[in-house]
Write an enzyme that holds these catalytic residues in place. Structure first.
Site, PDB file in Angstrom:
ATOM      1  N   GLU A 283      55.253  51.822-136.979  1.00 20.59           N
ATOM      2  CA  GLU A 283      56.059  50.686-137.444  1.00 20.59           C
ATOM      3  C   GLU A 283      55.418  50.026-138.669  1.00 20.59           C
ATOM      4  O   GLU A 283      55.027  48.860-138.617  1.00 20.59           O
ATOM      5  CB  GLU A 283      56.147  49.626-136.346  1.00 20.59           C
ATOM      6  CG  GLU A 283      56.690  50.108-135.029  1.00 20.59           C
ATOM      7  CD  GLU A 283      56.514  49.066-133.922  1.00 20.59           C
ATOM      8  OE1 GLU A 283      57.306  49.093-132.978  1.00 20.59           O
ATOM      9  OE2 GLU A 283      55.593  48.222-134.005  1.00 20.59           O
ATOM     10  N   PRO A 284      55.278  50.731-139.769  1.00 23.94           N
ATOM     11  CA  PRO A 284      54.628  50.127-140.937  1.00 23.94           C
ATOM     12  C   PRO A 284      55.559  49.155-141.657  1.00 23.94           C
ATOM     13  O   PRO A 284      56.741  49.425-141.829  1.00 23.94           O
ATOM     14  CB  PRO A 284      54.352  51.335-141.832  1.00 23.94           C
ATOM     15  CG  PRO A 284      55.439  52.300-141.484  1.00 23.94           C
ATOM     16  CD  PRO A 284      55.738  52.102-140.036  1.00 23.94           C
ATOM     17  N   GLY A 285      55.035  48.026-142.048  1.00 20.16           N
ATOM     18  CA  GLY A 285      55.813  47.063-142.831  1.00 20.16           C
ATOM     19  C   GLY A 285      55.143  46.859-144.173  1.00 20.16           C
ATOM     20  O   GLY A 285      55.584  47.327-145.216  1.00 20.16           O
ATOM     21  N   ARG A 286      53.979  46.201-144.126  1.00 20.21           N
ATOM     22  CA  ARG A 286      53.263  45.832-145.338  1.00 20.21           C
ATOM     23  C   ARG A 286      52.933  47.039-146.221  1.00 20.21           C
ATOM     24  O   ARG A 286      53.059  46.979-147.445  1.00 20.21           O
ATOM     25  CB  ARG A 286      51.963  45.139-144.944  1.00 20.21           C
ATOM     26  CG  ARG A 286      51.193  44.533-146.095  1.00 20.21           C
ATOM     27  CD  ARG A 286      49.784  44.154-145.662  1.00 20.21           C
ATOM     28  NE  ARG A 286      49.753  43.356-144.466  1.00 20.21           N
ATOM     29  CZ  ARG A 286      49.799  42.030-144.436  1.00 20.21           C
ATOM     30  NH1 ARG A 286      49.879  41.348-145.545  1.00 20.21           N
ATOM     31  NH2 ARG A 286      49.743  41.386-143.296  1.00 20.21           N
ATOM     32  N   ARG A 322      52.210  32.887-148.399  1.00 24.88           N
ATOM     33  CA  ARG A 322      50.986  33.579-147.969  1.00 24.88           C
ATOM     34  C   ARG A 322      49.693  32.893-148.436  1.00 24.88           C
ATOM     35  O   ARG A 322      48.780  32.730-147.625  1.00 24.88           O
ATOM     36  CB  ARG A 322      50.991  35.057-148.390  1.00 24.88           C
ATOM     37  CG  ARG A 322      52.132  35.869-147.757  1.00 24.88           C
ATOM     38  CD  ARG A 322      51.925  37.372-147.850  1.00 24.88           C
ATOM     39  NE  ARG A 322      50.940  37.826-146.882  1.00 24.88           N
ATOM     40  CZ  ARG A 322      49.710  38.146-147.159  1.00 24.88           C
ATOM     41  NH1 ARG A 322      49.282  38.137-148.412  1.00 24.88           N
ATOM     42  NH2 ARG A 322      48.880  38.496-146.205  1.00 24.88           N
ATOM     43  N   TYR A 326      47.702  31.711-145.196  1.00 26.60           N
ATOM     44  CA  TYR A 326      46.581  32.590-144.814  1.00 26.60           C
ATOM     45  C   TYR A 326      45.440  32.520-145.819  1.00 26.60           C
ATOM     46  O   TYR A 326      44.519  33.318-145.748  1.00 26.60           O
ATOM     47  CB  TYR A 326      47.027  34.053-144.741  1.00 26.60           C
ATOM     48  CG  TYR A 326      48.294  34.315-143.984  1.00 26.60           C
ATOM     49  CD1 TYR A 326      48.327  34.241-142.591  1.00 26.60           C
ATOM     50  CD2 TYR A 326      49.461  34.659-144.653  1.00 26.60           C
ATOM     51  CE1 TYR A 326      49.500  34.494-141.900  1.00 26.60           C
ATOM     52  CE2 TYR A 326      50.628  34.924-143.961  1.00 26.60           C
ATOM     53  CZ  TYR A 326      50.645  34.832-142.588  1.00 26.60           C
ATOM     54  OH  TYR A 326      51.801  35.094-141.905  1.00 26.60           O
ATOM     55  N   CYS A 353      55.417  18.887-152.410  1.00 24.16           N
ATOM     56  CA  CYS A 353      54.551  17.753-152.084  1.00 24.16           C
ATOM     57  C   CYS A 353      53.589  18.088-150.951  1.00 24.16           C
ATOM     58  O   CYS A 353      53.684  17.528-149.856  1.00 24.16           O
ATOM     59  CB  CYS A 353      55.405  16.548-151.722  1.00 24.16           C
ATOM     60  SG  CYS A 353      56.640  16.258-152.972  1.00 24.16           S
ATOM     61  N   GLU A 354      52.724  19.029-151.179  1.00 21.80           N
ATOM     62  CA  GLU A 354      51.702  19.440-150.211  1.00 21.80           C
ATOM     63  C   GLU A 354      50.519  19.968-151.018  1.00 21.80           C
ATOM     64  O   GLU A 354      50.722  20.750-151.946  1.00 21.80           O
ATOM     65  CB  GLU A 354      52.184  20.624-149.346  1.00 21.80           C
ATOM     66  CG  GLU A 354      53.431  20.403-148.563  1.00 21.80           C
ATOM     67  CD  GLU A 354      53.175  20.110-147.095  1.00 21.80           C
ATOM     68  OE1 GLU A 354      51.993  20.108-146.669  1.00 21.80           O
ATOM     69  OE2 GLU A 354      54.156  19.874-146.400  1.00 21.80           O
ATOM     70  N   TYR A 382      56.390  40.082-146.616  1.00 20.86           N
ATOM     71  CA  TYR A 382      56.197  38.715-146.117  1.00 20.86           C
ATOM     72  C   TYR A 382      56.277  37.704-147.264  1.00 20.86           C
ATOM     73  O   TYR A 382      55.521  36.743-147.314  1.00 20.86           O
ATOM     74  CB  TYR A 382      54.864  38.620-145.343  1.00 20.86           C
ATOM     75  CG  TYR A 382      54.757  39.683-144.265  1.00 20.86           C
ATOM     76  CD1 TYR A 382      55.587  39.636-143.155  1.00 20.86           C
ATOM     77  CD2 TYR A 382      53.865  40.759-144.380  1.00 20.86           C
ATOM     78  CE1 TYR A 382      55.531  40.629-142.170  1.00 20.86           C
ATOM     79  CE2 TYR A 382      53.805  41.750-143.406  1.00 20.86           C
ATOM     80  CZ  TYR A 382      54.638  41.683-142.308  1.00 20.86           C
ATOM     81  OH  TYR A 382      54.588  42.655-141.353  1.00 20.86           O
TER      82      TYR A 382
HETATM   83  N1  LLP Z   1      54.912  46.086-135.334  1.00 22.15           N
HETATM   84  C1  LLP Z   1      54.733  44.903-134.730  1.00 22.15           C
HETATM   85  C2  LLP Z   1      54.915  44.814-133.278  1.00 22.15           C
HETATM   86  C3  LLP Z   1      54.357  43.775-135.485  1.00 22.15           C
HETATM   87  O1  LLP Z   1      54.161  42.614-134.882  1.00 22.15           O
HETATM   88  C4  LLP Z   1      54.204  43.900-136.892  1.00 22.15           C
HETATM   89  C5  LLP Z   1      53.837  42.738-137.715  1.00 22.15           C
HETATM   90  C6  LLP Z   1      54.432  45.157-137.480  1.00 22.15           C
HETATM   91  C7  LLP Z   1      54.779  46.229-136.666  1.00 22.15           C
HETATM   92  C8  LLP Z   1      54.281  45.391-138.945  1.00 22.15           C
HETATM   93  O2  LLP Z   1      52.984  45.200-139.347  1.00 22.15           O
HETATM   94  P1  LLP Z   1      52.468  45.582-140.817  1.00 22.15           P
HETATM   95  O3  LLP Z   1      52.549  47.077-140.954  1.00 22.15           O
HETATM   96  O4  LLP Z   1      53.333  44.884-141.788  1.00 22.15           O
HETATM   97  O5  LLP Z   1      51.074  45.091-140.846  1.00 22.15           O
HETATM   98  N2  LLP Z   1      53.174  37.358-142.189  1.00 22.15           N
HETATM   99  C9  LLP Z   1      51.901  38.017-142.105  1.00 22.15           C
HETATM  100  C10 LLP Z   1      51.988  39.334-141.357  1.00 22.15           C
HETATM  101  C11 LLP Z   1      52.540  39.193-139.956  1.00 22.15           C
HETATM  102  C12 LLP Z   1      52.669  40.504-139.251  1.00 22.15           C
HETATM  103  C13 LLP Z   1      53.438  40.357-137.995  1.00 22.15           C
HETATM  104  N3  LLP Z   1      53.658  41.561-137.270  1.00 22.15           N
HETATM  105  C14 LLP Z   1      51.349  38.182-143.514  1.00 22.15           C
HETATM  106  O6  LLP Z   1      52.001  37.777-144.483  1.00 22.15           O
HETATM  107  O7  LLP Z   1      50.227  38.656-143.688  1.00 22.15           O
END
Ligand code: LLP
Length: 424
Positions: A283-286, A322, A326, A353-354, A382
């Site tokens: 499940e890659p996102g980033r 971000r 973070y 205003c922060e 994100y």
């Molecule tokens: N699978 C699950 C169950 C997750 O909770 C997440 C991310 C992913 C996959 C995808 O993860 P990735 O490959 O993107 O690392 N907003 C934060 C990141 C929060 C991630 C939440 N879960 C940021 O901007 O760094």
């Protein structure tokens, strides 16, 4: 000055030609002339190239690569990835709605999250998703009850919290015992021993996701080894595991870090799964989205105090949270580079205003003037997905660049959009 290629691998398609920043074959300033700022600008090519890197690295294992919609859920992004063979990882009814809009088939959808409501569960069963990633026993009981009422069988993976430290930011650590995610081995063992009581939820998989922006393979290996030992134990007692979902979490390149490449990651972890029969899911996102987008903004004022020089831009933490949330580092590049300009040390801040409303602190940048466009780099994941209307600021537009063409794939919001549904 910032290098255009800051990693041994080609990480993205933003580069300079004769002092002008380009996205693929389009000049960023040309886009901004049409759209104004702030604007998210995405490279179609970078998105699909990153997906392809993973597909190539893992081809021998034929996993299902489910792009994590939460990273960037714009329909144009989802469509581009689904067209290239990605499935989708969702966490809400809203993300399911988006997945269906781009015609992602149920059999390529996995659904995670600690708080799925009855309505969301029903909607997901209706479209026959591949798997629910279940995070607690009450949730499992509820999915079973709803599926029974609907007279449908559904596949379920138990999300295990393996208690492994992924060495990343606390807020994006999910696989340690104190985190709210998943269930521990002991509880999972009990669930599997008593699995027959679930008549319609078929507990046939294991899910694990230990955190995000993980730069080396070691925490993954540690977690996966623990999971495999657990699976061995289950199989010895006659329980079959069909699906193993290994989550997301692969790091992207934000500055000079050197996270593992898709190939390095595959080389490290694939040997663990040799001779195993289950279907692997990622499940890659980033990894796919982060380097694929920038947030273009414009300098409103340059303000000097006794202590600092502030560059005040027209994007704020509502557009991109971000750094505030973070303390994340993002490179800032000029959209038009004047090599002869002098460099100064600035804080780059938004109009909100922060005091947390900043994009960079004490950053050396070429001299800035009011009206200059800037690019906040690596903002594809994100970024817009976490944007809000704080301070009643309409959200930015999103633009997709494909080769030498570009298209606004989400209009800039208007003041009317801000009050939609409200009544005085
Ligand atoms: N699978 C699950 C169950 C997750 O909770 C997440 C991310 C992913 C996959 C995808 O993860 P990735 O490959 O993107 O690392 N907003 C934060 C990141 C929060 C991630 C939440 N879960 C940021 O901007 O760094």
């Amino acid at each position: 000055m910032p290098p255009t290629d800051f990693h041994e691998e080609k990480m993205h398609d933003f580069y300079y030609k004769q002092g002008e920043l380009y996205c693929d074959k389009v000049r960023v300033s040309k886009i901004l002339k049409k759209t104004g700022t702030p604007a998210y600008i995405y490279s179609h090519k970078t998105f699909t190239d990153h997906l392809a890197k993973l597909q190539r690295a893992f081809r021998s294992a034929k996993p299902l690569l489910c792009y994590s919609v939460k990273a960037n859920s714009n329909l144009a992004v989802l469509r581009a990835l689904v067209k290239k063979g990605a499935g989708l990882d969702i966490v809400s009814g809203g993300e399911l709605f988006r997945a269906r809009k781009v015609k992602c088939q149920g059999k390529n959808i996995v659904y995670a999250g600690v708080g799925k409501t009855d309505e969301e569960i029903r909607a997901a069963i209706k479209v026959r998703i591949l798997l629910f990633n279940v995070e607690s026993v009450p949730e499992l009981e509820q999915i079973d009850a709803i599926a029974r009422k609907m007279r449908k069988k559904v596949n379920v993976s138990l999300r295990i919290n393996p208690n492994v430290d992924p060495h990343t930011h606390d807020y994006i650590t999910t696989g340690k015992a104190e985190n709210k995610f998943g269930i521990d081995f002991e509880k999972a063992r009990e669930v599997f021993q008593d699995v027959k009581r679930f008549t319609h939820a078929q507990v046939s998989g294991i899910h694990v996701h230990i955190g995000s922006q993980i730069e080396t393979g070691d925490p993954f290996v540690e977690a996966f080894q623990k999971i495999l030992e657990f699976i061995d134990e289950l199989e010895e007692s006659g329980i079959k595991i069909k699906f193993l979902n290994l989550g997301g979490g692969l790091g992207a390149v934000y500055s000079d870090e050197n996270p593992q490449t898709a190939e390095e990651f595959a080389r490290k972890i694939l040997p663990l799964f040799k001779k195993r029969k289950f279907r692997l899911i990622f499940e890659p996102g980033r990894f796919i989205a982060a380097n694929s987008g920038i947030l273009a903004t414009r300098v409103i004022y340059v303000k000097e105090t006794d202590m600092k020089k502030f560059v005040i831009v027209d994007a704020g933490m509502n557009d991109f949270i971000r750094p505030a949330f973070y303390n994340a580092f993002h490179q800032i590049w000029p959209v038009v580079k004047n090599e002869k300009a002098q460099a100064w040390v600035y804080d780059v801040v938004g109009p909100i205003c922060e005091s947390g409303d900043f994009f960079a602190k004490n950053r050396e940048l070429l001299e800035m003037h009011s009206g200059d466009p800037l690019a906040i780099m690596t903002a594809g994941a994100y970024g817009f997905a976490m944007a809000s209307n704080y301070n009643s600021r309409p959200r930015a537009c999103e633009v997709m660049v494909k080769g030498s063409t570009f298209k606004v794939v989400r209009k800039r919001e208007t003041y009317q959009d801000l009050i939609r549904g409200e009544r005085a």
